[in-house]
Design an enzyme around this catalytic site. Structure first.
Site, PDB file in Angstrom:
ATOM      1  N   ASP A   1      56.245  90.653   5.431  1.00  0.00           N
ATOM      2  CA  ASP A   1      56.739  89.480   6.167  1.00  0.00           C
ATOM      3  C   ASP A   1      55.773  89.014   7.255  1.00  0.00           C
ATOM      4  OD1 ASP A   1      58.959  89.796   4.601  1.00  0.00           O
ATOM      5  OD2 ASP A   1      60.392  89.989   6.236  1.00  0.00           O
TER       6      ASP A   1
ATOM      7  N   CYS B   1      59.885  89.927  -1.119  1.00  0.00           N
ATOM      8  CA  CYS B   1      59.138  91.184  -1.144  1.00  0.00           C
ATOM      9  C   CYS B   1      58.988  91.838  -2.514  1.00  0.00           C
ATOM     10  CB  CYS B   1      59.783  92.166  -0.177  1.00  0.00           C
ATOM     11  SG  CYS B   1      61.593  92.154  -0.222  1.00  0.00           S
TER      12      CYS B   1
ATOM     13  N   HIS C   1      59.552  99.511  -3.198  1.00  0.00           N
ATOM     14  CA  HIS C   1      60.390  98.334  -3.438  1.00  0.00           C
ATOM     15  C   HIS C   1      60.385  97.828  -4.882  1.00  0.00           C
ATOM     16  CE1 HIS C   1      63.178  96.399  -0.969  1.00  0.00           C
ATOM     17  NE2 HIS C   1      62.581  95.244  -0.766  1.00  0.00           N
TER      18      HIS C   1
ATOM     19  N   ASP D   1      53.003  90.229   1.788  1.00  0.00           N
ATOM     20  CA  ASP D   1      53.803  90.073   0.565  1.00  0.00           C
ATOM     21  C   ASP D   1      54.449  88.703   0.442  1.00  0.00           C
ATOM     22  OD1 ASP D   1      55.638  90.489   2.622  1.00  0.00           O
ATOM     23  OD2 ASP D   1      56.899  91.872   1.480  1.00  0.00           O
TER      24      ASP D   1
END
Length: 522
Positions: free
Chosen positions: A37, A76, A139, A286
């Protein structure tokens, strides 16, 4: 918990074993630094007024700045899947068909993860003997078959999900932190994050893990791939005590300052080991800064419109720096249109490995651009996807929006705003608006903020439309979507009992399986 050391101490430990610079080898080491972010406008070199990123600014001065670098998705998980596969999320399965044009990711309750049919970068690099490690946020699925060591990585220190929490463990478990294939503890428990003060030493732990890995592979004379993915700038943002309260920008700025410091430490470490001329380093993020988390926990997207979750420039234009002393000319700026997926193909090219031929790759080899600063890959389009929908396309200086949407009126009324203070009538729409018959077109050179659409009555508009339309038509005609991995949720699959929990007495009992179709509101 691990015992950590400072960079000077680590330097002292190796002074006798590595007294001479190591010779260059045919396969350079590769380090990809992926922030979480962090926005285009968060770096001093991109105009951040506070000038609190001296190490990143120096990295740019010593390497190449890429102002036209994009992510593959404004969220993300899909962007990370795209980086490691070299493929759009709509191809690699990191999207949802639960609703039209919805962003989806991998919360604890997600059933899916990275498809077994995808080939990830670390697996490809094994062909040339690379040892690969991920430090930080994964993730791409938290169930055992989706974890890093099942997908080509040799080592991992970090977490499978974002550091949301703390949770009541009877309802929702706190996120585990892994060392390789077993958990060491959980966020907010063994790995503290103080939600009130923002204090956490996680970035320092991730820094030391990266430095240790680099040292071990250098001493073993093995080429390495380090995927360094800290998440301190994702809300809830955090920083160690040394950095808290130091920034003019509040807690978010503190986190940026610590990450900047960490980047500087890694680059200094490469020099201390004498491997800087044989190590390619790339820094990026990202997705765009999360403006909905501002002003205290969100970053800056500079002059660009909106932020994370959107396909406006603020959601997908990323800070990007390439660094490789002796190979990338110092102080260069290249305006090549580039994408995070290019890091897959470029890394393979650097390693001397042919890309897989049994699948469509969206990433291009950037080595001609990086190693010959004046070179440009002509007419390369950038596709802006939100879930399963192609929202916009950029070709050259022009960007055509085929769909517009920021977030819903309902969310806006509840205080969630993806474009705070940036409303552009007819553009930042709060309902999904289709423009496929007459796309909204901007010239990003004249209008980087996407505020002044080119009139459809002009020759310029018609000329641009005649250039972009065939590109879109060809893309859609040849696109074969992957099987969507982010459609189903189930509380039973959350991180109740990760591998290694038995040794720590940290296993929790979860509910019975009751899957449902995930709800993705935006």
């Amino acid at each position: 918990m691990r015992v950590t050391a400072t960079l000077p101490l680590l330097s002292a430990l190796i002074c006798c074993s590595l007294t001479e610079k190591l010779p260059n080898v045919s396969s350079p080491n590769i380090i990809i630094m992926l922030m979480d972010d962090m926005g285009w406008g968060d770096l001093g070199v991109f105009g951040q007024p506070s000038k609190e990123t001296p190490n990143l600014d120096a990295m740019a001065a010593q390497g190449m700045l890429l102002p036209n670098f994009y992510t593959a998705n404004p969220l993300c998980s899909p962007s990370r899947a795209a980086l490691l596969t070299g493929r759009l999320p709509v191809r690699n399965g990191f999207y949802t068909t639960s609703a039209h044009a919805r962003n989806a990711y991998t919360p604890q309750e997600i059933v899916g993860g990275i498809s077994k049919d995808e080939i990830l970068l670390p697996k490809m690099l094994k062909e040339k003997g690379y040892v690969s490690k991920i430090v930080g946020k994964w993730h791409l699925g938290h169930r055992p078959k989706y974890l890093p060591l099942k997908n080509g990585f040799d080592e991992w220190f970090g977490a499978p999900n974002c550091h949301f929490g703390p949770y009541n463990s009877s309802i929702r478990p706190n996120i585990p932190v892994y060392n390789n294939s077993e958990m060491l503890g959980r966020y907010y428990e063994e790995f503290k994050i103080n939600r009130k003060t923002g204090e956490s030493n996680l970035t320092q732990i991730y820094l030391m893990e990266g430095l240790d890995f680099i040292l071990r592979q250098t001493k073993a004379l093995r080429p390495f791939f380090l995927y360094w993915a800290p998440d301190a700038t994702h809300a809830p943002v955090y920083a160690s005590k040394r950095f808290l309260g130091k920034s003019q920008r509040g807690r978010y700025g503190d986190a940026v300052m610590e990450l900047d410091y960490s980047v500087g430490q890694i680059l200094s470490w490469l020099r201390s080991l004498g491997i800087e001329n044989n190590t390619f380093v790339f820094f990026t993020s990202d997705n765009g800064a999360a403006l909905m988390s501002g002003p205290k926990e969100g970053g800056s997207n500079g002059p660009f419109l909106c932020g994370k979750e959107t396909t406006f420039e603020g959601g997908m234009r990323e800070p990007a720096i390439a660094w490789w002393p002796g190979h990338i000319k110092e102080g260069t700026v290249n305006f090549q249109l580039a994408n995070v997926m290019d890091l897959f193909t470029t890394s393979l090219a650097l390693a001397g490995i042919s890309p897989p031929v049994d699948r469509t790759l969206d990433g291009l080899d950037l080595t001609p651009v990086l190693l010959n600063g004046s070179y440009e890959l002509q007419n390369r389009p950038i596709f802006y996807y939100r879930g399963n929908e192609l929202m916009a396309v950029r070709l050259g200086q022009y960007k055509a929006h085929y769909w517009t949407w920021s977030n819903s009126w309902e969310e806006l009324q509840n205080g969630i705003d993806f474009c705070p203070g940036q409303e552009v009538p007819g553009v930042t729409t709060h309902e999904q608006k289709e423009h496929t018959q007459q796309p909204i077109i901007f010239h990003l050179g004249r209008d980087p903020g996407e505020k002044f659409p080119i009139s459809v009555l002009t020759k310029e508009y018609q000329h641009v439309l005649s250039m972009i339309s065939p590109v879109v038509e060809q893309h859609k005609k040849t696109l074969v979507p992957g099987m969507p991995q982010l459609n189903m949720c189930d509380l039973a699959v959350m991180n109740w009992a990760p591998a290694g929990c038995e040794k720590l007495g940290k296993c929790l009992k979860g509910p019975k399986s009751a899957p449902w179709k995930c709800d993705w509101p935006h």
